[in-house]
Write a protein that holds these residues in place. Structure first.
Motif, PDB file in Angstrom:
ATOM      1  N   GLY A 154       0.844  -1.190   0.000  1.00 52.57           N
ATOM      2  CA  GLY A 154       0.000   0.000   0.000  1.00 52.57           C
ATOM      3  C   GLY A 154       0.876   1.235   0.000  1.00 52.57           C
ATOM      4  O   GLY A 154       2.017   1.213  -0.466  1.00 52.57           O
ATOM      5  N   HIS A 155       0.365   2.297   0.536  1.00 54.65           N
ATOM      6  CA  HIS A 155       1.166   3.503   0.670  1.00 54.65           C
ATOM      7  C   HIS A 155       0.757   4.205   1.940  1.00 54.65           C
ATOM      8  O   HIS A 155      -0.346   4.025   2.450  1.00 54.65           O
ATOM      9  N   ARG A 156       1.652   4.983   2.462  1.00 55.02           N
ATOM     10  CA  ARG A 156       1.359   5.738   3.673  1.00 55.02           C
ATOM     11  C   ARG A 156       0.763   7.079   3.260  1.00 55.02           C
ATOM     12  O   ARG A 156       1.383   7.824   2.510  1.00 55.02           O
ATOM     13  N   PRO A 157      -0.414   7.389   3.744  1.00 53.97           N
ATOM     14  CA  PRO A 157      -1.003   8.680   3.369  1.00 53.97           C
ATOM     15  C   PRO A 157      -0.212   9.844   3.953  1.00 53.97           C
ATOM     16  O   PRO A 157       0.398   9.718   5.003  1.00 53.97           O
ATOM     17  N   ILE A 158      -0.223  10.945   3.252  1.00 52.00           N
ATOM     18  CA  ILE A 158       0.452  12.154   3.707  1.00 52.00           C
ATOM     19  C   ILE A 158      -0.588  12.999   4.424  1.00 52.00           C
ATOM     20  O   ILE A 158      -1.582  13.418   3.837  1.00 52.00           O
ATOM     21  N   ILE A 159      -0.364  13.243   5.690  1.00 47.71           N
ATOM     22  CA  ILE A 159      -1.322  13.981   6.511  1.00 47.71           C
ATOM     23  C   ILE A 159      -0.683  15.296   6.931  1.00 47.71           C
ATOM     24  O   ILE A 159       0.450  15.316   7.427  1.00 47.71           O
ATOM     25  N   CYS A 160      -1.399  16.373   6.722  1.00 50.67           N
ATOM     26  CA  CYS A 160      -0.947  17.725   7.061  1.00 50.67           C
ATOM     27  C   CYS A 160       0.405  18.033   6.431  1.00 50.67           C
ATOM     28  O   CYS A 160       1.298  18.569   7.066  1.00 50.67           O
ATOM     29  N   GLY A 161       0.552  17.661   5.173  1.00 53.67           N
ATOM     30  CA  GLY A 161       1.786  17.942   4.461  1.00 53.67           C
ATOM     31  C   GLY A 161       2.989  17.199   5.024  1.00 53.67           C
ATOM     32  O   GLY A 161       4.109  17.648   4.895  1.00 53.67           O
ATOM     33  N   GLY A 162       2.766  16.069   5.680  1.00 54.28           N
ATOM     34  CA  GLY A 162       3.851  15.272   6.234  1.00 54.28           C
ATOM     35  C   GLY A 162       4.229  15.659   7.647  1.00 54.28           C
ATOM     36  O   GLY A 162       5.204  15.155   8.199  1.00 54.28           O
ATOM     37  N   ARG A 163       3.454  16.535   8.279  1.00 54.02           N
ATOM     38  CA  ARG A 163       3.771  16.952   9.649  1.00 54.02           C
ATOM     39  C   ARG A 163       3.464  15.865  10.671  1.00 54.02           C
ATOM     40  O   ARG A 163       4.025  15.854  11.741  1.00 54.02           O
ATOM     41  N   ARG A 164       2.530  14.980  10.317  1.00 53.96           N
ATOM     42  CA  ARG A 164       2.159  13.898  11.225  1.00 53.96           C
ATOM     43  C   ARG A 164       2.225  12.590  10.464  1.00 53.96           C
ATOM     44  O   ARG A 164       1.751  12.484   9.337  1.00 53.96           O
ATOM     45  N   ALA A 165       2.832  11.592  11.085  1.00 55.92           N
ATOM     46  CA  ALA A 165       2.911  10.273  10.459  1.00 55.92           C
ATOM     47  C   ALA A 165       1.541   9.602  10.550  1.00 55.92           C
ATOM     48  O   ALA A 165       0.839   9.723  11.559  1.00 55.92           O
ATOM     49  N   ALA A 166       1.182   8.905   9.496  1.00 58.38           N
ATOM     50  CA  ALA A 166      -0.113   8.231   9.455  1.00 58.38           C
ATOM     51  C   ALA A 166      -0.086   6.993  10.347  1.00 58.38           C
ATOM     52  O   ALA A 166       0.888   6.237  10.354  1.00 58.38           O
ATOM     53  N   HIS A 167      -1.149   6.798  11.085  1.00 57.08           N
ATOM     54  CA  HIS A 167      -1.298   5.598  11.903  1.00 57.08           C
ATOM     55  C   HIS A 167      -1.622   4.426  10.986  1.00 57.08           C
ATOM     56  O   HIS A 167      -2.156   4.606   9.897  1.00 57.08           O
ATOM     57  N   ARG A 168      -1.321   3.224  11.425  1.00 56.77           N
ATOM     58  CA  ARG A 168      -1.546   2.038  10.595  1.00 56.77           C
ATOM     59  C   ARG A 168      -3.020   1.886  10.214  1.00 56.77           C
ATOM     60  O   ARG A 168      -3.348   1.387   9.142  1.00 56.77           O
ATOM     61  N   SER A 169      -3.921   2.348  11.039  1.00 60.21           N
ATOM     62  CA  SER A 169      -5.346   2.248  10.721  1.00 60.21           C
ATOM     63  C   SER A 169      -5.756   3.204   9.607  1.00 60.21           C
ATOM     64  O   SER A 169      -6.816   3.040   9.006  1.00 60.21           O
ATOM     65  N   GLU A 170      -4.935   4.193   9.295  1.00 62.48           N
ATOM     66  CA  GLU A 170      -5.248   5.149   8.243  1.00 62.48           C
ATOM     67  C   GLU A 170      -4.726   4.717   6.875  1.00 62.48           C
ATOM     68  O   GLU A 170      -5.023   5.366   5.884  1.00 62.48           O
ATOM     69  N   TRP A 171      -3.972   3.635   6.813  1.00 62.18           N
ATOM     70  CA  TRP A 171      -3.489   3.133   5.537  1.00 62.18           C
ATOM     71  C   TRP A 171      -4.630   2.461   4.803  1.00 62.18           C
ATOM     72  O   TRP A 171      -5.602   2.024   5.407  1.00 62.18           O
TER      73      TRP A 171
END
Length: 190
Positions: free
Chosen positions: A101-118
């Motif tokens: 999959g891919h890791r979503p970019i949240i707030c322009g990369g300021r916060r790492a995505a939690h595994r549940s958000e993948w």
């Protein structure tokens, strides 16, 4: 009168070629990228088959040679969809997306995505495996993909952002807040 720009960099894409290999003249030469890819795939494929089947025989010789040469021939060609990439790169990126999959970019990369958000397996594999639903493997595939509710409700096509930047001076800020807001702030200062 409108101006049109053209990109000519694709026309200047020169592939390095190998004209001689171990003292053997190769004529116009082979593309080095394809040569390296072919040799590495041949070594890996033949090594794995050697561990499973043993030494090649006349009937299994085709199995030892054809798959790496086919992948090399089609993988070293330019992609039709993206002419700046090779087919092998497109295949590798697709395989990575389907497996990890891919890791979503949240707030322009300021916060790492939690595994549940993948994105889950159903969101990634659902369209590719729809034709398995009517086969005897259907229940097994459905169990592996997970429930239909695993697909996020917000997933869909990308949104087009059309932002316009404006610079407001002090006079516009005073008009927006009004004189009263400006005088109230001045009165509260010591």
């Amino acid at each position: 009168m409108s101006r049109t720009g053209r990109t000519y960099t694709r026309h200047f894409d020169l592939d390095p070629r190998q004209h001689e290999l171990l003292g053997v003249d190769l004529g116009e030469g082979l593309v080095r990228r394809a040569l390296i890819l072919g040799i590495s795939l041949l070594v890996l494929w033949n090594g794995a088959l050697f561990l499973v089947l043993g030494l090649p025989t006349i009937p299994t010789l085709t199995l030892y040679i054809t798959p790496p040469l086919g992948v090399t021939f089609f993988g070293a060609q330019r992609s039709i969809r993206l002419d700046r990439r090779y087919n092998f790169t497109i295949w590798a990126l697709t395989a990575r997306y389907l497996s990890v999959g891919h890791r979503p970019i949240i707030c322009g990369g300021r916060r790492a995505a939690h595994r549940s958000e993948w994105l889950g397996r159903r969101a990634r594999w659902g369209r590719q495996l729809e034709w398995f639903a009517d086969t005897p493997l259907g229940p097994l595939v459905e169990r592996w993909l997970g429930p239909e509710s695993a697909i996020p409700t917000g997933s869909g096509t990308a949104l087009r952002l059309d932002t316009r930047t404006r610079l407001y001076g002090p006079d516009a800020v005073v008009r927006a807040y009004g004189r009263k807001a400006l005088t109230t702030n001045e009165e509260t200062r010591p």
